[in-house]
Design a protein around this motif. Structure first.
Motif, short mmCIF file in Angstrom:
data_model
loop_
_atom_site.label_atom_id
_atom_site.label_comp_id
_atom_site.label_asym_id
_atom_site.label_seq_id
_atom_site.Cartn_x
_atom_site.Cartn_y
_atom_site.Cartn_z
N ILE A 1 21.91 23.79 -19.88
CA ILE A 1 22.14 23.90 -21.33
C ILE A 1 20.88 24.47 -21.99
N LEU A 2 19.73 23.91 -21.59
CA LEU A 2 18.47 24.39 -22.17
C LEU A 2 18.24 25.87 -21.82
N TRP A 3 18.63 26.25 -20.64
CA TRP A 3 18.43 27.63 -20.21
C TRP A 3 19.37 28.58 -20.94
N TYR A 4 20.68 28.32 -20.86
CA TYR A 4 21.65 29.22 -21.48
C TYR A 4 21.63 29.14 -23.01
N GLY A 5 21.40 27.93 -23.53
CA GLY A 5 21.50 27.73 -24.97
C GLY A 5 20.33 28.27 -25.77
N THR A 6 19.22 28.58 -25.09
CA THR A 6 18.05 29.03 -25.86
C THR A 6 17.59 30.43 -25.47
N ARG A 7 18.31 31.08 -24.58
CA ARG A 7 17.91 32.45 -24.21
C ARG A 7 18.11 33.37 -25.39
N ASN A 8 17.13 34.20 -25.66
CA ASN A 8 17.25 35.05 -26.84
C ASN A 8 16.31 36.24 -26.71
N ARG A 9 16.89 37.41 -26.93
CA ARG A 9 16.11 38.65 -26.79
C ARG A 9 15.07 38.81 -27.89
N THR A 10 15.22 38.05 -28.97
CA THR A 10 14.25 38.16 -30.06
C THR A 10 12.84 37.83 -29.56
N LEU A 11 12.75 36.82 -28.69
CA LEU A 11 11.43 36.39 -28.21
C LEU A 11 10.84 37.34 -27.19
N ILE B 1 12.05 22.95 -26.40
CA ILE B 1 12.51 24.27 -26.85
C ILE B 1 11.36 25.03 -27.53
N LEU B 2 10.59 24.31 -28.35
CA LEU B 2 9.48 24.95 -29.06
C LEU B 2 8.42 25.47 -28.08
N ILE B 3 8.06 24.61 -27.11
CA ILE B 3 7.02 25.02 -26.15
C ILE B 3 7.49 26.26 -25.39
N ASN B 4 8.76 26.21 -24.97
CA ASN B 4 9.33 27.34 -24.24
C ASN B 4 9.23 28.62 -25.07
N SER B 5 9.57 28.50 -26.38
CA SER B 5 9.51 29.67 -27.26
C SER B 5 8.09 30.19 -27.37
N PHE B 6 7.13 29.27 -27.53
CA PHE B 6 5.74 29.69 -27.68
C PHE B 6 5.25 30.42 -26.43
N GLU C 1 4.81 9.23 -21.36
CA GLU C 1 4.08 10.23 -20.58
C GLU C 1 4.58 11.64 -20.91
N ILE C 2 5.93 11.77 -20.95
CA ILE C 2 6.51 13.10 -21.19
C ILE C 2 6.19 13.59 -22.59
N LEU C 3 6.36 12.69 -23.57
CA LEU C 3 6.11 13.11 -24.95
C LEU C 3 4.65 13.49 -25.16
N LEU C 4 3.77 12.73 -24.54
CA LEU C 4 2.34 13.03 -24.66
C LEU C 4 2.05 14.41 -24.06
N ALA C 5 2.59 14.62 -22.85
CA ALA C 5 2.38 15.92 -22.18
C ALA C 5 2.95 17.04 -23.05
N GLN C 6 4.10 16.78 -23.67
CA GLN C 6 4.72 17.81 -24.50
C GLN C 6 3.84 18.15 -25.69
N LEU C 7 3.27 17.10 -26.32
CA LEU C 7 2.42 17.35 -27.49
C LEU C 7 1.20 18.19 -27.09
N ILE C 8 0.62 17.84 -25.94
CA ILE C 8 -0.54 18.62 -25.50
C ILE C 8 -0.15 20.07 -25.28
N TYR C 9 0.97 20.27 -24.56
CA TYR C 9 1.40 21.64 -24.28
C TYR C 9 1.78 22.38 -25.54
N LEU C 10 2.37 21.66 -26.50
CA LEU C 10 2.75 22.30 -27.76
C LEU C 10 1.50 22.88 -28.43
N ALA C 11 0.46 22.04 -28.51
CA ALA C 11 -0.78 22.48 -29.14
C ALA C 11 -1.38 23.65 -28.37
#
Lengths: 335, 263, 264
Positions: B68-78, B154-159, B231-241
């Motif tokens: 779902i994450l793969w198909y639902g967020t694929r976008n040529r804009t990025l 989704i945000l990290i992936n976009s960045f 653990e996951i949320l913390l890792a996500q916040l670090i990666y987001l930044a």
């Protein structure tokens, strides 16, 4: 003998009608509505062998549809066409050996190959033997003056050179009939003139019948002896260029520069096209009034400058389009 | 902020026109999931068995969620659009416009994928419920955390994607880099949870962005516990930044380059 | 008749040669496309090594067998796309009226159209296919069978693409549908048929005939069976004839984009 005979040819397209908005989109998916558009209605005409014919009309008049039915690209819905005695709808392959086509906007050449390689490729498509192709290329190279760039990849050629190569490619197999759809579109005046001269030469030397569509009046005026005008899918005029001009040349345009203004608007046979201070532009219908009679209405001393000319072909054609629309509208008014 | 909301809304409205195309996109998604359902059904010949700590149901749900994450967020804009904008010089023209290009792209991207993602999410849940049944011990109370983790992923992936695309300032074609990222995501993040990999590979994967983009959110859905969530949320916040800072850094440097060279 | 076939073949080979020449104008891009496709395929070895760690047989096959399946898939896909790449974008050509120039040539429209473009990355697929066969299950007879089956498989893939692509003659918006169906073919090719149950297995030999493209060929390479061989051959001929039939039926409805773009 006739190179092309067309008998009551018709073609209708079915177009999906889409309403606006999301609701319309959804509806068109599940319950599409169609509308029939008759692009060509009951067209009949003949073209003699060796003739150059201009087939013209405004956008959407049915020109391309007709040309595509004659070359075997589209299936006719009704009626029949014969090109060199072959029915394009039934014997497409057989026909293709007899005809050549140049569609100005669609390229058939390989861009990364040289014209020479391209011609060789087309030779293979038309089952020519190697020595035949080479002799033919040599011949066309002379006629079309291709020496300069015959070994340069097509993508590096100018538009004019490319069109020349497109035409040569369509001549490799010595077609009896050549269909040219807007051959000079997008070219500068010098190149246009060049291409026209080549088309003429080709017609003279190989007796090729030429079926030409163009929006360029110059093409038509300089190349064609006969003209067919289509509008709204019907033929509205099929006549020789001479007759067409004669018919419309009964009207003359007179431009005058006068010392004092003269009012001529009430005169029979004279239409004032433009009147701005002392500059007047008149159209004189010579069947009602001779030029000399018209000029007598103005004192010779009053004339500073005068210019008498024919109506340009472009205007004649536009007028025919308009007339046709009016008669059509009149026709639909009467129940 | 209002103008970005507007961009987002306008693209969302536009995407409504293409509902049919999205629906047809389901076919590929469904096929992929279907193949994996069959594959796992075969491998779990004994349905009560656990593999790497996961039951058959959890394993299939994992693939459904990551797909779902793969198909639902694929976008040529990025990918394509950013590269094209840079190469054609559109970015240079946009510099004097009253918006920030990067924020503009993010707004556009979110508007474009919002509907698609929700539709894929819905379709994925239906498929999962039909073929595997509900997720074991799922509690709606966890939803806020799960949604947050999905959003962060989704945000990290976009960045990351944007940071790769921004490389177009320097290199002719950044397709190979997108490709490598795609492959890593598919092989390491989508098909299998980290625990399936050999012991030596697991720490490496846990440190990679794949862990927070794909594995993290899915793990919270299929196998929740408080400490992994943290653990996951913390890792996500670090990666987001980190990913955002990298993106902005690349962008600023790139734009400067354009200014110096005059496009 | 015979010269006609000979001439047609000559034109096809010339087209393919020129297509590849065109792709090679930029050598760096060309080599990168080829090698990336090989890497791409190789990446999936990891997937199967992981799966075979969990269970020693999947769908009745071991790792080597699944790899040969992958080789067959890459080979058929590659061959189909090197020679008949345009067959896979047929809807675009039909809807946007790009068949015109092929219709005025004295050769088979279908064959001229589908051979008018190539894919450089597909060359990487073919090379990968042969590499896989060499590494995982090489013998001289396997090489011959492999070559035979990727040719037949490429023909089936192409014929299938032509059939689903020709739907565009009748249904305007079928572009996505045919693209999806082609994708399904590719998706199923890389998984052993043993993991699928009855109904699906039936579909894989009918609606989405992956079975004849790779499953049967793999079985024949593992245990030679003449009847099965003939079966694949018969199916290939059948689907190719059907493709010609459907395409030429649809061609009568071709509108050459005349009024397609009109929106009212």
């Amino acid at each position: 003998m006739d190179a092309i005979t067309v008998n009551q040819l018709s073609k209708t397209f079915r177009v999906k009608v889409k309403e606006k908005g999301l609701k319309g989109s959804l509806k068109s998916i599940f319950q599409p509505e169609y509308k029939s558009i008759q692009a060509v209605k009951d067209i009949s005409f003949q073209v003699k062998e060796g003739e150059i014919l201009a087939f013209i009309g405004p956008n959407g008049a049915g020109k391309s549809t007709t040309i595509k039915m004659l070359t075997g690209i589209l299936y006719p819905e009704q009626g029949e066409a014969m090109v060199m005695g072959i029915n394009p709808a039934l014997k497409r392959k057989q026909l293709s050996y007899q005809i050549g086509t140049v569609f100005g906007q669609k390229e058939q050449l390989w861009m990364h190959l040289t014209p020479y390689d391209n011609f060789k490729f087309f030779g293979t498509i038309y089952d020519l033997k190697d020595h035949e192709v080479e002799a033919r290329i040599e011949e066309l190279k002379q006629v079309f003056e291709l020496e300069e760039f015959i070994n340069t990849p097509v993508r590096n050629l100018s538009l004019g050179q490319r069109i020349r190569c497109e035409i040569v490619a369509s001549l490799i197999h010595r077609p009896k009939v050549l269909f040219l759809d807007e051959p000079t579109i997008g070219l500068d005046p010098v190149v246009k003139e060049n291409i026209r001269a080549l088309i003429k030469k080709m017609n003279r030397e190989y007796k090729t019948t030429i079926f030409l569509t163009s929006h360029d009046v110059g093409d038509i005026e300089k190349l064609c002896k006969r003209i067919i005008i289509v509008n709204h899918g019907r033929i509205v005029l099929d006549d020789s260029m001479e007759n067409l001009k004669y018919h419309y040349l009964k009207k003359k345009v007179v431009e005058l520069k006068l010392r004092d203004a003269v009012d001529l608007s009430d005169e029979d046979g004279i239409t004032v096209l433009k009147s701005k201070g002392n500059n007047v532009k008149l159209e004189i219908d010579t069947t009602k009034k001779d030029i000399s009679d018209a000029l007598k209405l103005i004192d010779a001393d009053n004339i500073l400058d005068i210019n008498i000319s024919n109506i340009p072909l472009e205007n004649i054609i536009t007028e025919i389009y308009k007339e046709n629309r009016q008669t059509l509208m009149k026709g639909s008014d009467t129940p | 902020m209002r103008k970005y909301l507007f961009i987002c809304k306008a693209t969302l409205m536009e995407s409504l026109q293409y509902v049919m195309n999205i629906a047809l996109g389901f076919i590929s998604f469904f096929m992929m999931v279907f193949v994996f359902i069959n594959l796992w059904n075969y491998i779990y010949s004994d349905p009560s068995k656990l593999i790497s700590g996961y039951s058959r149901g959890q394993m299939i749900w994992y693939v459904i969620l990551t797909e779902i994450l793969w198909y639902g967020t694929r976008n040529r804009t990025l990918t394509v659009q950013i590269s094209d904008d840079i190469k054609s010089g559109t970015i240079a023209y946009g510099l004097n416009k009253p918006y920030h290009y990067i924020v503009y792209i993010i707004a556009k991207h979110i508007g474009e994928i919002a509907l698609k993602f929700v539709l894929f999410l819905g379709a994925g849940l239906v498929i999962g419920l039909i073929f595997v049944g509900p997720i074991r011990d799922f509690s709606p109370l966890r939803l806020p955390l799960i949604l947050l983790s999905l959003l962060l992923g989704i945000l990290i992936n976009s960045f990351i994607r944007m940071a790769i695309s921004v490389l177009s300032f320097w290199i002719e074609d950044c397709f190979p880099f997108h490709w490598i990222y795609d492959k890593l995501l598919i092989l390491v993040g989508i098909m299998f949870p980290v625990e399936v990999f050999p012991q030596w590979a697991q720490p490496i994967i846990r440190c990679s962005p794949i862990y927070v983009v794909s594995y993290g959110p899915a793990k919270l859905v299929i196998d929740y516990n408080y400490s992994t969530a943290l653990e996951i949320l913390l890792a996500q916040l670090i990666y987001l930044a980190v990913s955002f800072i990298l993106l902005m850094l690349f962008y600023q440097k790139g734009v400067k380059r354009v200014n110096v060279n005059g496009g | 008749m015979l010269t006609e076939v000979k001439n047609q073949l000559h034109v096809i080979l010339l087209s393919v040669k020129y297509n590849i020449m065109r792709e090679m104008t930029n050598r760096v891009t060309f080599l990168m496309n080829v090698s990336f496709m090989m890497l791409n395929n190789a990446a999936f070895i990891i997937q199967w090594m992981l799966l075979f760690r969990l269970k020693s047989d999947i769908g009745g096959y071991g790792l080597n067998d699944v790899m040969v399946l992958w080789g067959l898939s890459a080979g058929t896909f590659g061959l189909a796309h090197v020679f008949f790449h345009r067959a896979f974008s047929l809807p675009d050509l039909i809807i946007h009226g790009k068949l015109d120039s092929f219709l005025v040539q004295p050769k088979s429209v279908l064959l001229s159209v589908i051979t008018s473009a190539t894919s450089s990355s597909a060359i990487g697929d073919i090379i990968y296919g042969y590499m896989i066969l060499t590494i995982f299950n090489f013998s001289f007879s396997n090489l011959l069978l492999f070559t035979l089956f990727i040719i037949l498989g490429a023909l089936i893939l192409t014929a299938y693409a032509v059939i689903v692509g020709s739907l565009s003659f009748w249904i305007l918006r079928s572009e996505m549908l045919s693209e999806n169906l082609n994708n399904i073919m590719v998706n199923f090719q890389t998984y052993p048929d043993g993991i699928f149950k009855n109904v699906i297995r039936f579909l894989l030999y009918t609606l989405v005939p992956v079975g004849f493209v790779v499953y049967q060929p793999l079985k024949i390479i593992l245990h030679f069976n003449l009847m099965a061989c003939l079966g694949v051959l018969a199916f290939t001929i059948g689907i190719c004839l059907l493709a010609f039939f459907v395409f030429y039926r649809g061609l009568r409805r071709y509108t050459s984009s005349s009024l397609m773009s009109a929106r009212i």
